[in-house]
Design a protein around this motif. Structure first.
Motif: not given
Length: 87
Positions: A39-40, A58-59, A63
């Motif tokens: 998430m970063s 992905r985010r 995640a």
């Protein structure tokens, strides 16, 4: 009850969790940590420029799903009874 008797009863208590519980706890923690790592990022160095990468698959999907799976594994690890007799 005297202090001597309390120490004797505390010493004979078995642990609540067994090795199997701890293995699942660490697997769940790994899923949660991986989810937060995925998430970063995605920010922009310049606040006047929009970076659309923040809304990547992905985010937004992967995640948070990993974090929820990790939390589910944690609940399973806590509720798991490794001493249950198999029939």
């Amino acid at each position: 009850m005297s202090k001597k008797n309390k120490k004797a009863t505390n010493a004979n208590r078995p642990f609540i969790f067994q090795k199997k519980n701890y293995v699942f706890l660490f697997i769940g923690l790994a899923f949660i940590a991986l989810g937060f790592i995925l998430m970063s990022g995605g920010g922009s160095d310049d606040p006047n420029v929009f970076n659309p990468d923040i809304y990547s698959f992905r985010r937004i999907r992967l995640a948070p799903t990993l974090v929820l799976i990790g939390l589910g594994i944690q609940v399973y690890a806590i509720l798991l009874n490794p001493n249950k007799n198999k029939k």
